[in-house]
Motif scaffolding. Structure first.
Motif, PDB file in Angstrom:
ATOM      1  N   GLN A  95      47.476  59.606  82.408  1.00 13.60           N
ATOM      2  CA  GLN A  95      46.318  60.123  81.669  1.00 13.60           C
ATOM      3  C   GLN A  95      45.179  60.519  82.616  1.00 13.60           C
ATOM      4  O   GLN A  95      44.142  60.987  82.164  1.00 13.60           O
ATOM      5  N   HIS A  96      45.393  60.358  83.916  1.00  9.09           N
ATOM      6  CA  HIS A  96      44.303  60.544  84.872  1.00  9.09           C
ATOM      7  C   HIS A  96      44.663  61.527  85.978  1.00  9.09           C
ATOM      8  O   HIS A  96      45.834  61.710  86.293  1.00  9.09           O
ATOM      9  N   ARG A  97      43.650  62.136  86.555  1.00  8.67           N
ATOM     10  CA  ARG A  97      43.808  63.136  87.606  1.00  8.67           C
ATOM     11  C   ARG A  97      43.860  62.541  88.998  1.00  8.67           C
ATOM     12  O   ARG A  97      44.296  63.191  89.940  1.00  8.67           O
ATOM     13  N   ALA A  98      43.319  61.329  89.163  1.00  7.61           N
ATOM     14  CA  ALA A  98      43.184  60.763  90.505  1.00  7.61           C
ATOM     15  C   ALA A  98      43.003  59.260  90.400  1.00  7.61           C
ATOM     16  O   ALA A  98      42.642  58.741  89.344  1.00  7.61           O
ATOM     17  N   TYR A  99      43.294  58.583  91.514  1.00  7.44           N
ATOM     18  CA  TYR A  99      42.995  57.160  91.647  1.00  7.44           C
ATOM     19  C   TYR A  99      41.743  57.014  92.493  1.00  7.44           C
ATOM     20  O   TYR A  99      41.635  57.641  93.547  1.00  7.44           O
ATOM     21  N   GLN A 100      40.823  56.171  92.041  1.00  8.72           N
ATOM     22  CA  GLN A 100      39.676  55.782  92.847  1.00  8.72           C
ATOM     23  C   GLN A 100      40.089  54.504  93.565  1.00  8.72           C
ATOM     24  O   GLN A 100      40.369  53.491  92.919  1.00  8.72           O
ATOM     25  N   VAL A 101      40.111  54.554  94.894  1.00  5.16           N
ATOM     26  CA  VAL A 101      40.688  53.454  95.664  1.00  5.16           C
ATOM     27  C   VAL A 101      39.611  52.431  96.016  1.00  5.16           C
ATOM     28  O   VAL A 101      38.599  52.775  96.640  1.00  5.16           O
ATOM     29  N   VAL A 102      39.831  51.171  95.622  1.00  3.90           N
ATOM     30  CA  VAL A 102      38.920  50.074  95.983  1.00  3.90           C
ATOM     31  C   VAL A 102      39.742  48.984  96.658  1.00  3.90           C
ATOM     32  O   VAL A 102      40.967  48.940  96.520  1.00  3.90           O
ATOM     33  N   ARG A 103      39.053  48.130  97.391  1.00  2.52           N
ATOM     34  CA  ARG A 103      39.746  47.068  98.138  1.00  2.52           C
ATOM     35  C   ARG A 103      39.303  45.718  97.586  1.00  2.52           C
ATOM     36  O   ARG A 103      38.113  45.454  97.481  1.00  2.52           O
ATOM     37  N   VAL A 109      53.681  81.726  71.569  1.00  3.59           N
ATOM     38  CA  VAL A 109      54.710  82.545  70.928  1.00  3.59           C
ATOM     39  C   VAL A 109      54.218  82.921  69.529  1.00  3.59           C
ATOM     40  O   VAL A 109      53.308  82.304  68.988  1.00  3.59           O
ATOM     41  N   ARG A 110      54.818  83.966  68.968  1.00  3.32           N
ATOM     42  CA  ARG A 110      54.386  84.448  67.655  1.00  3.32           C
ATOM     43  C   ARG A 110      55.541  84.263  66.671  1.00  3.32           C
ATOM     44  O   ARG A 110      56.661  84.700  66.949  1.00  3.32           O
ATOM     45  N   GLY A 111      55.254  83.612  65.534  1.00  2.13           N
ATOM     46  CA  GLY A 111      56.270  83.430  64.501  1.00  2.13           C
ATOM     47  C   GLY A 111      57.483  82.712  65.048  1.00  2.13           C
ATOM     48  O   GLY A 111      57.367  81.715  65.754  1.00  2.13           O
ATOM     49  N   THR A 112      58.655  83.220  64.755  1.00  2.00           N
ATOM     50  CA  THR A 112      59.883  82.552  65.197  1.00  2.00           C
ATOM     51  C   THR A 112      60.400  83.128  66.517  1.00  2.00           C
ATOM     52  O   THR A 112      61.479  82.754  66.964  1.00  2.00           O
ATOM     53  N   SER A 113      59.639  84.033  67.110  1.00  2.00           N
ATOM     54  CA  SER A 113      60.057  84.600  68.394  1.00  2.00           C
ATOM     55  C   SER A 113      59.950  83.543  69.491  1.00  2.00           C
ATOM     56  O   SER A 113      59.101  82.663  69.422  1.00  2.00           O
ATOM     57  N   ASP A 114      60.815  83.638  70.502  1.00  2.00           N
ATOM     58  CA  ASP A 114      60.613  82.734  71.636  1.00  2.00           C
ATOM     59  C   ASP A 114      60.109  83.491  72.861  1.00  2.00           C
ATOM     60  O   ASP A 114      60.134  82.979  73.966  1.00  2.00           O
ATOM     61  N   ARG A 115      59.619  84.723  72.644  1.00  2.00           N
ATOM     62  CA  ARG A 115      59.019  85.472  73.743  1.00  2.00           C
ATOM     63  C   ARG A 115      57.607  84.925  74.001  1.00  2.00           C
ATOM     64  O   ARG A 115      56.783  84.870  73.083  1.00  2.00           O
ATOM     65  N   VAL A 116      57.339  84.514  75.227  1.00  2.00           N
ATOM     66  CA  VAL A 116      56.031  83.947  75.559  1.00  2.00           C
ATOM     67  C   VAL A 116      55.049  85.093  75.791  1.00  2.00           C
ATOM     68  O   VAL A 116      55.199  85.874  76.729  1.00  2.00           O
ATOM     69  N   GLU A 117      54.048  85.198  74.900  1.00  2.00           N
ATOM     70  CA  GLU A 117      53.065  86.287  74.988  1.00  2.00           C
ATOM     71  C   GLU A 117      51.972  85.993  75.997  1.00  2.00           C
ATOM     72  O   GLU A 117      51.369  86.906  76.556  1.00  2.00           O
ATOM     73  N   ALA A 118      51.685  84.700  76.168  1.00  2.00           N
ATOM     74  CA  ALA A 118      50.580  84.332  77.059  1.00  2.00           C
ATOM     75  C   ALA A 118      50.713  82.867  77.407  1.00  2.00           C
ATOM     76  O   ALA A 118      51.446  82.122  76.750  1.00  2.00           O
ATOM     77  N   GLU A 119      50.023  82.484  78.465  1.00  2.00           N
ATOM     78  CA  GLU A 119      49.910  81.069  78.802  1.00  2.00           C
ATOM     79  C   GLU A 119      48.436  80.715  78.742  1.00  2.00           C
ATOM     80  O   GLU A 119      47.611  81.362  79.390  1.00  2.00           O
ATOM     81  N   TRP A 120      48.107  79.720  77.933  1.00  2.00           N
ATOM     82  CA  TRP A 120      46.719  79.292  77.806  1.00  2.00           C
ATOM     83  C   TRP A 120      46.581  77.933  78.469  1.00  2.00           C
ATOM     84  O   TRP A 120      47.184  76.951  78.034  1.00  2.00           O
ATOM     85  N   LEU A 121      45.746  77.868  79.499  1.00  2.00           N
ATOM     86  CA  LEU A 121      45.552  76.606  80.214  1.00  2.00           C
ATOM     87  C   LEU A 121      44.748  75.622  79.370  1.00  2.00           C
ATOM     88  O   LEU A 121      43.869  76.019  78.606  1.00  2.00           O
ATOM     89  N   ARG A 122      45.059  74.355  79.499  1.00  2.00           N
ATOM     90  CA  ARG A 122      44.222  73.326  78.908  1.00  2.00           C
ATOM     91  C   ARG A 122      43.775  72.382  80.027  1.00  2.00           C
ATOM     92  O   ARG A 122      44.252  72.486  81.150  1.00  2.00           O
ATOM     93  N   PHE A 123      42.834  71.528  79.722  1.00  2.00           N
ATOM     94  CA  PHE A 123      42.346  70.638  80.764  1.00  2.00           C
ATOM     95  C   PHE A 123      42.250  69.221  80.217  1.00  2.00           C
ATOM     96  O   PHE A 123      42.217  68.995  79.021  1.00  2.00           O
ATOM     97  N   GLY A 124      42.228  68.275  81.121  1.00  2.00           N
ATOM     98  CA  GLY A 124      42.092  66.870  80.747  1.00  2.00           C
ATOM     99  C   GLY A 124      41.161  66.180  81.704  1.00  2.00           C
ATOM    100  O   GLY A 124      40.578  66.813  82.571  1.00  2.00           O
ATOM    101  N   GLY A 125      41.002  64.891  81.541  1.00  2.00           N
ATOM    102  CA  GLY A 125      40.148  64.133  82.436  1.00  2.00           C
ATOM    103  C   GLY A 125      38.732  64.032  81.914  1.00  2.00           C
ATOM    104  O   GLY A 125      38.417  64.497  80.812  1.00  2.00           O
ATOM    105  N   TRP A 126      37.877  63.470  82.733  1.00  8.56           N
ATOM    106  CA  TRP A 126      36.516  63.154  82.288  1.00  8.56           C
ATOM    107  C   TRP A 126      35.467  63.711  83.233  1.00  8.56           C
ATOM    108  O   TRP A 126      34.312  63.813  82.856  1.00  8.56           O
ATOM    109  N   GLN A 127      35.850  64.029  84.451  1.00  2.00           N
ATOM    110  CA  GLN A 127      34.854  64.488  85.426  1.00  2.00           C
ATOM    111  C   GLN A 127      35.335  65.751  86.106  1.00  2.00           C
ATOM    112  O   GLN A 127      36.527  65.933  86.290  1.00  2.00           O
TER     113      GLN A 127
END
Lengths: 361, 361
Positions: free
Chosen positions: A336-344, B343-361
């Motif tokens: 679930q994370h992008r990186a580890y913050q390393v502590v000792r 993809v659109r409808g039941t097609s499996d042709r990939v029309e685009a790739e949309w990036l998503r992001f995660g994390g907190w910082q």
């Protein structure tokens, strides 16, 4: 983490068996370099993205330990052409034929291990299924390289106590040794005999006939490993840092900004003697508050309470105070994370940031 | 996805209430642009990383709907200085004082909503807790901007059937309307009255006094939403593509290369009438195989079986065949991936790739 690595390495050195660590737990080059016996490996991985990233970081001996799909052989060949000795795993004649065909077409021999089913947990050929083993072996031998046999005692995660874990390890060992004997008696090669899971790696009493042990989660450990007796809670080397954002005092709840997005939804301690909820709550030095757990989790909210039925007392944590949460499952929480913050030790000074990666392509 | 967006927008337009979509489900700029009523918003987010990413993409009206920690106010002020109207949420006097102090120190007024607890599900002030509401309101008024009240009917996810969902929606509405009345009668401002959850957004019969509705998962829907009657399985607009890598024919198992790392560990249908395991299995056109589910999942392995007790038949899938797996929880499954293949409808042709992001910082 350093202690956990040293502990397993010392144990396996004493048994004369090499360690092929599973890098899927950390998915991090810096952790990989510390857990492998050399910068070139050996290593185990669970996706071809891991293979590509670790190969780019200099790892050369790479076992891709998830059953191969024919569509992935092109990428395996590219990685091999780039200098990484990538071995695949399979348990059907169809896969063996596909690997042999791809090998012949590419003018190379892709090495493959036959997966053995030691405990009915997941995939693999039963070690008693002599004819299927030989059929797969001969299909591979027609262009590819039969390098050996592999198994994983997945059932060891549900075992309880040292004696049960020793039995799992012996069943795991015997399954691959038996399969290797069948192949060798038929004149087929079987240089590699690979077993592995963190619980069995730490409990095997005898590894006769085994050439390498795979293990992953031992590098960090987690509450599941502590719950089944493979480590102590103090050994857990990864935690999630969270901040108090509210209280529901009538209910005995402390709310923090770490929900399942930060902790994962792994509830692996649910079926153990001590249910740790979504994680065990510690102070900033990593010392657990008695019986304080993340009892429930929404996407970005964790609800901390005293474990139901315990005599623990809710600590006096104010808005803005921080806690460390130990995870049920280090692989899942790390993901679930992008990186580890390393502590000792108990310091909260961040010495380094180690990036990890996810995904498949 | 387009149909799901149109359905909720049409419904809320008819009720004269604006939609403030929750962007945490997709965490994707391209999805955000399609789900928001304008490129500038309004929008709801669950982390300050989302706020920063969407602000960088031009979103201006941003509600950060997780209780604020004082340590995050610096970043809120930076985002506001950059032109994004970021509103925070809180439910304690301590937080209100911290927001007012940070506002005075920065020479600006950070807008805040007071969170109301409509169903005991998580955080918030009870709408009957008049004095606490006023204390928070007055603390905010001392430098910050009291912009209104907010609630989330978290309990609606455990409701069953249209009538129960209508009751959840009415309880949700009344809680914030009552709280707004308390604040206004004391001479405090309360322009915003915000409710939201996908189940209540789709079932509210009356939204009198409400100024905006928040909802997130409606954009994709998932098996939990289908299970509680908010959508049909055919409406689910996100799936995980997996490849068959093995069989255990004696057990009726098909193994695929999508485990919990690809599907998430969300088991939200476990407590519903139909338990979908880790996901419902479809062919490449997105048509479900009758009663075929991912019954178990390891890190990179999914075990597909016919649902226990059903009369479904295991389809004849060969090594290398591909399937689509519908998720229990779109937010959790999306979080395991780096991008959406469009993809659109039941097609499996990939029309685009949309990036998503995660994390907190």
């Amino acid at each position: 983490m350093e202690q956990n690595i040293a502990r397993l390495r010392t144990r396996l050195d004493g048994m004369g068996v090499s360690l092929r660590p599973h890098l899927k737990t950390a998915k991090c080059v810096e952790v990989a370099r510390r857990v492998m016996t050399s910068p070139a490996g050996p290593a185990t991985i669970s996706t071809l993205l891991e293979a590509a990233r670790f190969a780019a970081a200099g790892v050369r001996d790479i076992l891709y330990a998830v059953g191969i799909a024919p569509s992935k052989l092109k990428q395996v060949l590219e990685l091999r052409a780039g200098g990484a000795d990538v071995t695949v795993v399979l348990d059907t004649v169809e896969q063996a034929q596909a690997v042999a065909l791809a090998s012949r077409q590419a003018g190379t021999r892709i090495p493959a291990l036959i997966e053995i089913d030691c405990d009915g947990h997941r995939s693999g050929v039963l070690p008693t299924h002599r004819q299927l083993l030989l059929d797969i072996g001969h299909a591979l031998d027609d262009g590819a390289e039969l390098r050996g046999v592999i198994t994983h005692a997945g059932a060891s995660y549900s075992a309880r106590g040292a004696e049960a874990l020793r039995r799992c390890a012996e069943v795991e060992r015997r399954s691959v040794v038996d399969a290797a004997t069948i192949l060798r008696e038929a004149g087929l090669p079987c240089p590699v005999v690979s077993v592995g899971s963190t619980p069995t790696a730490h409990h095997a009493a005898d590894l006769t006939g085994v050439t390498e042990v795979r293990a992953g989660v031992f590098v960090f450990f987690d509450l599941v490993m502590a719950g089944i007796g493979v480590c102590q809670v103090e050994d857990i080397a990864v935690s999630v840092l969270a901040t108090v954002i509210g209280h529901q005092r009538d209910k005995g709840w402390i709310l923090v900004d770490a929900g399942w997005m930060a902790l994962s939804q792994d509830r692996g301690t649910r079926r153990l003697a001590v249910d740790q909820g979504y994680g065990l709550v510690c102070d900033m030095a990593g010392i657990p508050y008695p019986d304080l757990i993340v009892a429930d989790a929404n996407q970005e909210h964790g609800i901390i309470t005293v474990r139901p039925g315990s005599s623990g007392v809710l600590p006096d944590l104010a808005i803005g105070d921080r806690v460390r949460i130990l995870p049920n499952h280090a692989c899942a929480t790390g993901a679930q994370h992008r990186a580890y913050q390393v502590v000792r030790g108990t310091s909260d000074r961040v010495e380094a940031e180690w990036l990890r990666f996810g995904g498949w392509q």
